[in-house]
Scaffold this motif. Structure first.
Motif, PDB file in Angstrom:
ATOM      1  N   GLU A  13       0.832  -1.225   0.000  1.00  0.00           N
ATOM      2  CA  GLU A  13       0.000   0.000   0.000  1.00  0.00           C
ATOM      3  C   GLU A  13       0.858   1.263   0.000  1.00  0.00           C
ATOM      4  OE1 GLU A  13      -0.505  -2.553   2.281  1.00  0.00           O
ATOM      5  OE2 GLU A  13      -2.010  -3.327   0.874  1.00  0.00           O
ATOM      6  N   ARG A  14       2.106   1.117   0.424  1.00  0.00           N
ATOM      7  CA  ARG A  14       2.979   2.299   0.458  1.00  0.00           C
ATOM      8  C   ARG A  14       3.690   2.533  -0.869  1.00  0.00           C
ATOM      9  NH1 ARG A  14       7.113   1.572   5.039  1.00  0.00           N
ATOM     10  NH2 ARG A  14       7.901   3.440   4.022  1.00  0.00           N
ATOM     11  N   ILE A  15       3.465   1.623  -1.820  1.00  0.00           N
ATOM     12  CA  ILE A  15       4.154   1.745  -3.119  1.00  0.00           C
ATOM     13  C   ILE A  15       3.214   2.405  -4.129  1.00  0.00           C
ATOM     14  CG2 ILE A  15       5.200   0.442  -5.020  1.00  0.00           C
ATOM     15  CD1 ILE A  15       5.970  -1.687  -2.951  1.00  0.00           C
ATOM     16  N   ILE A  16       3.715   3.425  -4.808  1.00  0.00           N
ATOM     17  CA  ILE A  16       2.956   4.072  -5.874  1.00  0.00           C
ATOM     18  C   ILE A  16       3.725   3.829  -7.165  1.00  0.00           C
ATOM     19  CG2 ILE A  16       1.948   6.258  -6.694  1.00  0.00           C
ATOM     20  CD1 ILE A  16       1.060   5.629  -3.838  1.00  0.00           C
ATOM     21  N   ILE A  17       3.048   3.283  -8.151  1.00  0.00           N
ATOM     22  CA  ILE A  17       3.722   3.047  -9.436  1.00  0.00           C
ATOM     23  C   ILE A  17       3.822   4.381 -10.177  1.00  0.00           C
ATOM     24  CG2 ILE A  17       3.604   1.809 -11.646  1.00  0.00           C
ATOM     25  CD1 ILE A  17       3.989  -0.029  -9.197  1.00  0.00           C
ATOM     26  N   THR A  18       4.991   4.609 -10.787  1.00  0.00           N
ATOM     27  CA  THR A  18       5.213   5.856 -11.541  1.00  0.00           C
ATOM     28  C   THR A  18       5.724   5.511 -12.937  1.00  0.00           C
ATOM     29  OG1 THR A  18       7.515   6.001 -10.854  1.00  0.00           O
ATOM     30  CG2 THR A  18       5.889   7.069  -9.418  1.00  0.00           C
ATOM     31  N   SER A  19       5.910   6.548 -13.722  1.00  0.00           N
ATOM     32  CA  SER A  19       6.468   6.304 -15.058  1.00  0.00           C
ATOM     33  C   SER A  19       7.987   6.433 -15.029  1.00  0.00           C
ATOM     34  CB  SER A  19       5.879   7.302 -16.043  1.00  0.00           C
ATOM     35  OG  SER A  19       6.211   8.611 -15.623  1.00  0.00           O
ATOM     36  N   GLY A  20       8.589   6.024 -13.951  1.00  0.00           N
ATOM     37  CA  GLY A  20      10.045   6.115 -13.832  1.00  0.00           C
ATOM     38  C   GLY A  20      10.376   6.930 -12.596  1.00  0.00           C
ATOM     39  N   ALA A  21      11.662   6.904 -12.221  1.00  0.00           N
ATOM     40  CA  ALA A  21      12.080   7.656 -11.037  1.00  0.00           C
ATOM     41  C   ALA A  21      11.806   9.146 -11.228  1.00  0.00           C
ATOM     42  CB  ALA A  21      13.566   7.425 -10.779  1.00  0.00           C
ATOM     43  N   GLY A  32      12.519   3.957  -7.051  1.00  0.00           N
ATOM     44  CA  GLY A  32      13.116   2.867  -7.824  1.00  0.00           C
ATOM     45  C   GLY A  32      12.704   3.003  -9.280  1.00  0.00           C
ATOM     46  N   THR A  33      13.500   2.423 -10.168  1.00  0.00           N
ATOM     47  CA  THR A  33      13.192   2.516 -11.601  1.00  0.00           C
ATOM     48  C   THR A  33      13.463   1.193 -12.295  1.00  0.00           C
ATOM     49  OG1 THR A  33      13.732   3.656 -13.667  1.00  0.00           O
ATOM     50  CG2 THR A  33      15.537   3.397 -12.108  1.00  0.00           C
ATOM     51  N   PHE A  34      12.721   0.920 -13.349  1.00  0.00           N
ATOM     52  CA  PHE A  34      13.031  -0.234 -14.200  1.00  0.00           C
ATOM     53  C   PHE A  34      13.783   0.191 -15.466  1.00  0.00           C
ATOM     54  CE2 PHE A  34       9.239  -1.788 -11.823  1.00  0.00           C
ATOM     55  CZ  PHE A  34       9.849  -2.860 -11.191  1.00  0.00           C
ATOM     56  N   SER A  35      14.148   1.482 -15.530  1.00  0.00           N
ATOM     57  CA  SER A  35      14.839   1.976 -16.736  1.00  0.00           C
ATOM     58  C   SER A  35      16.207   1.340 -16.904  1.00  0.00           C
ATOM     59  CB  SER A  35      15.031   3.496 -16.660  1.00  0.00           C
ATOM     60  OG  SER A  35      13.807   4.149 -16.765  1.00  0.00           O
ATOM     61  N   LYS A  36      16.839   0.983 -15.792  1.00  0.00           N
ATOM     62  CA  LYS A  36      18.186   0.404 -15.875  1.00  0.00           C
ATOM     63  C   LYS A  36      18.120  -1.122 -15.867  1.00  0.00           C
ATOM     64  CE  LYS A  36      19.374   4.631 -15.200  1.00  0.00           C
ATOM     65  NZ  LYS A  36      19.653   5.461 -16.336  1.00  0.00           N
ATOM     66  N   SER A  37      17.251  -1.671 -15.018  1.00  0.00           N
ATOM     67  CA  SER A  37      17.204  -3.129 -14.893  1.00  0.00           C
ATOM     68  C   SER A  37      16.413  -3.764 -16.027  1.00  0.00           C
ATOM     69  CB  SER A  37      16.567  -3.509 -13.557  1.00  0.00           C
ATOM     70  OG  SER A  37      15.356  -2.811 -13.368  1.00  0.00           O
ATOM     71  N   MET A  38      15.515  -3.009 -16.681  1.00  0.00           N
ATOM     72  CA  MET A  38      14.774  -3.512 -17.842  1.00  0.00           C
ATOM     73  C   MET A  38      15.142  -2.626 -19.040  1.00  0.00           C
ATOM     74  SD  MET A  38      12.665  -6.132 -17.034  1.00  0.00           S
ATOM     75  CE  MET A  38      11.154  -6.067 -18.002  1.00  0.00           C
ATOM     76  N   PHE A  39      14.308  -1.643 -19.362  1.00  0.00           N
ATOM     77  CA  PHE A  39      14.657  -0.686 -20.416  1.00  0.00           C
ATOM     78  C   PHE A  39      13.830   0.580 -20.216  1.00  0.00           C
ATOM     79  CE2 PHE A  39      11.292  -3.441 -21.926  1.00  0.00           C
ATOM     80  CZ  PHE A  39      10.405  -2.601 -22.590  1.00  0.00           C
ATOM     81  N   ALA A  40      14.400   1.701 -20.631  1.00  0.00           N
ATOM     82  CA  ALA A  40      13.787   3.002 -20.300  1.00  0.00           C
ATOM     83  C   ALA A  40      12.451   3.219 -21.000  1.00  0.00           C
ATOM     84  CB  ALA A  40      14.753   4.135 -20.645  1.00  0.00           C
ATOM     85  N   ALA A  41      12.289   2.639 -22.191  1.00  0.00           N
ATOM     86  CA  ALA A  41      11.064   2.904 -22.969  1.00  0.00           C
ATOM     87  C   ALA A  41       9.824   2.341 -22.291  1.00  0.00           C
ATOM     88  CB  ALA A  41      11.206   2.330 -24.377  1.00  0.00           C
ATOM     89  N   MET A  42       9.989   1.437 -21.335  1.00  0.00           N
ATOM     90  CA  MET A  42       8.774   0.917 -20.683  1.00  0.00           C
ATOM     91  C   MET A  42       8.169   1.955 -19.738  1.00  0.00           C
ATOM     92  SD  MET A  42      10.233  -1.962 -18.036  1.00  0.00           S
ATOM     93  CE  MET A  42       8.665  -2.753 -17.857  1.00  0.00           C
ATOM     94  N   ARG A  43       8.937   2.977 -19.389  1.00  0.00           N
ATOM     95  CA  ARG A  43       8.497   4.059 -18.500  1.00  0.00           C
ATOM     96  C   ARG A  43       7.796   3.492 -17.272  1.00  0.00           C
ATOM     97  NH1 ARG A  43      11.737   6.216 -18.357  1.00  0.00           N
ATOM     98  NH2 ARG A  43      10.967   8.093 -17.356  1.00  0.00           N
ATOM     99  N   LEU A  44       8.556   2.829 -16.459  1.00  0.00           N
ATOM    100  CA  LEU A  44       7.993   2.238 -15.258  1.00  0.00           C
ATOM    101  C   LEU A  44       8.975   2.392 -14.091  1.00  0.00           C
ATOM    102  CD1 LEU A  44       5.252   0.846 -14.914  1.00  0.00           C
ATOM    103  CD2 LEU A  44       6.409  -1.342 -15.043  1.00  0.00           C
ATOM    104  N   GLY A  45       8.457   2.837 -12.987  1.00  0.00           N
ATOM    105  CA  GLY A  45       9.250   2.969 -11.778  1.00  0.00           C
ATOM    106  C   GLY A  45       8.278   2.986 -10.610  1.00  0.00           C
ATOM    107  N   TYR A  46       8.758   3.371  -9.450  1.00  0.00           N
ATOM    108  CA  TYR A  46       7.866   3.387  -8.290  1.00  0.00           C
ATOM    109  C   TYR A  46       8.476   4.242  -7.191  1.00  0.00           C
ATOM    110  CZ  TYR A  46      11.221  -0.287  -7.186  1.00  0.00           C
ATOM    111  OH  TYR A  46      12.389  -0.988  -7.012  1.00  0.00           O
TER     112      TYR A  46
END
Ligand SMILES: Cc1ncc(COP(=O)(O)O)c(C=O)c1O
Length: 496
Positions: A195-203, A332-346
């Motif tokens: 509940e404390r995690i908010i999904i974002t489009s990257g850091a 946190g971001t998935f731009s480095k561990s996955m790829f930046a175009a997915m635009r996903l972080g939290y």
């Protein structure tokens, strides 16, 4: 020519029933106008007479009559069995001109908010477009398991359209938040409720949300210098007064900040792997920082952008893992561990902020896609994310070693590479007073990317360096690229 199986939508005009102008004249004039001003392109299909009549609520005969008229006059062409199309190769010069009202230019500067003026001052280096080898922060994109990811995306699209193809949940996909909570416990020693995690489009969106929710105009933000460029500039455009804090061997220099700057509303730090110097914040400094934040009611942003990649020893848990008083916002971001175009972080927020952040996320533009969130949730649940991290960790370690060796061997005269046990880039200190901005530009011309350390700095560091990314550079090409790099630096040293 735009393909349009169903014909143009023609939503740029309406029929006015109360008007004294007959309906067929109104339709005729509107179609001519759209063709002449280029709104309808040559060759573009018009809707069928039946459809247009239905949409406008007029008789089909009227539409037919108008179509025949514009065909007769050369504006359109009828093709048997295919429909009616705007005439190809139409010479609009031959037709009477349609008048378009002249726009009055606004005087420069008027209408721009003070906040927007600060954007012009941003030194943020564009991370867009194609990148050349050694650009910092770029993963091995050609090694990403694209086929496998496509399968997850296809499944997410097909699973339950009502769930995946809508806006999703206000704070982001629940399964993804649960998967991230498990990952943070496993990889970062953090115990956080989903509940404390908010999904974002990257850091980056996390920084925007944090600054928007926490900062008032003129609030002080302590910021590492050198430090992450785009995060710093967000603080500035949000009206904060950004105070530079140097980094020593233990991380952000807390004593220096306390002695020099007013007490801050917010402190931005990269404790796992200082951006860009690579320092890991010591345990003592972490505890001191948390104690300071608690005593002075300051908030902390922990930017944990590349902590997945550590090549020696066990990583220290995140700063957030020690944060019993809940002063830390963890990005946190998935731009480095996955790829930046997915635009996903939290972002992990203190519990009392969860609902404000969820609403802010939506009001400020929910930029992450529910379908990508769904695919990522399954990717993590199936262990694919960990598998990919392990593979990339091995590959990046090799690339780091090859780059360090090559720089030490072929470039020692011009720069001194700094060993790093983590991350995706290394700092190389320039010798012979070569200016890092000049070196960066000269290298770019030779097809080699880098970032000058000076762009990360709020206050001059007094020592020029290049930040070189190794993760995205093919290890077989690195030795050759480094030879080229040495040649460019030699030329610069000899010229200056
Ligand atoms: C220090 C740092 N933090 C965060 C990010 C991640 O940005 P985002 O998640 O918006 O792609 C980057 C990417 O360049 C970075 O270098």
């Amino acid at each position: 020519m735009p393909k349009s199986p169903g014909g143009a939508l023609l939503q740029g005009f309406t029929i006015e029933r109360e008007s004294k102008v007959p309906i067929y004249r109104q339709l005729d004039a509107s179609l001519r106008r759209l063709i002449l001003d280029g709104s309808l392109a040559p060759g573009q299909k018009l809707p069928s007479t039946r459809e247009l009549a239905q949409e406008l609520g007029i008789s089909r005969i009227t539409v037919k009559t108008v179509y025949e008229q514009i065909i007769a006059e050369g504006y359109a062409q009828g093709k048997t069995g295919a429909g009616t199309f705007v005439a190809d190769g139409l010479d609009t010069e031959a037709f009477p001109k349609v008048r378009t009202p002249r726009r009055r230019e606004k005087p420069a500067g008027v209408g721009i908010s003070d906040r927007a003026r600060a954007i012009a001052a941003s030194k943020s280096v564009a991370r867009y477009g194609e990148t050349a080898p050694f650009r910092p922060g770029v993963p091995a994109l050609d090694q990403f398991p694209a086929k496998l990811w496509q399968k997850y995306m296809a499944e997410a699209m097909a699973r339950d359209a009502r769930r995946s193809l809508g806006y999703g949940q206000v704070n982001g996909n629940a399964d993804l938040r649960a998967a991230i909570a498990r990952h943070l416990a496993d990889a970062r020693g953090m115990k956080v409720e989903a509940e404390r995690i908010i999904i974002t489009s990257g850091a980056q969106q996390a920084f925007v949300l944090i600054a928007f929710v926490l900062l008032n105009q003129g609030d002080t933000v302590w910021y590492e210098s050198p430090g992450h460029i785009a995060g710093r500039d967000v603080m500035q455009i949000m009206g904060a007064s950004v105070a530079p804090v140097p980094v020593d061997a233990e991380g952000l220099d807390l004593d220096h900040a306390i002695a020099r700057h007013p007490s801050p509303a917010l402190i931005f730090t990269t404790p796992s792997h200082q951006q860009p110097l690579g320092t890991t914040m010591s345990l003592g400094r972490r505890l001191a920082l948390l104690a300071y934040a608690q005593e002075n009611s300051a908030w902390i942003i922990e930017d944990d952008y590349d902590s997945e990649f550590r090549y020696r020893g066990r990583p220290l848990p995140a700063l957030s893992a020690l944060d019993s008083s809940r002063r830390v916002f963890y990005a946190g971001t998935f731009s480095k561990s996955m790829f930046a175009a997915m635009r996903l972080g939290y972002v992990v927020v203190p519990p009392e902020f969860a609902s404000t952040f969820a609403t802010a996320r939506n009001l400020l533009g929910q930029n992450s896609s529910a379908v990508v969130e769904e695919a990522m949730a399954r990717f993590m649940e199936d262990g694919r994310f960990n598998e990919h991290i392990r593979k990339m960790r091995r590959l990046y370690r090799t690339r780091r070693d090859v780059l360090f060796e090559a720089l030490s061997q072929d470039c020692a005269e011009w720069l001194e590479p700094q060993r790093t046990d983590a991350g995706m880039h290394m700092v190389a200190w320039l010798k012979h007073r070569i200016d890092d901005q000049v070196a960066h530009e000269a290298l770019l011309e030779a097809g080699i990317d880098s970032l000058p350390i000076s762009v990360y700095c709020i206050e001059p560091l007094g020592r020029p360096a290049l930040v070189l990314g190794f993760s995205g550079a093919d290890e077989r090409l690195i030795p050759r690229l480094v030879k080229r790099l040495a040649e460019v630096l030699r030329n610069l040293a000899e010229a200056g």
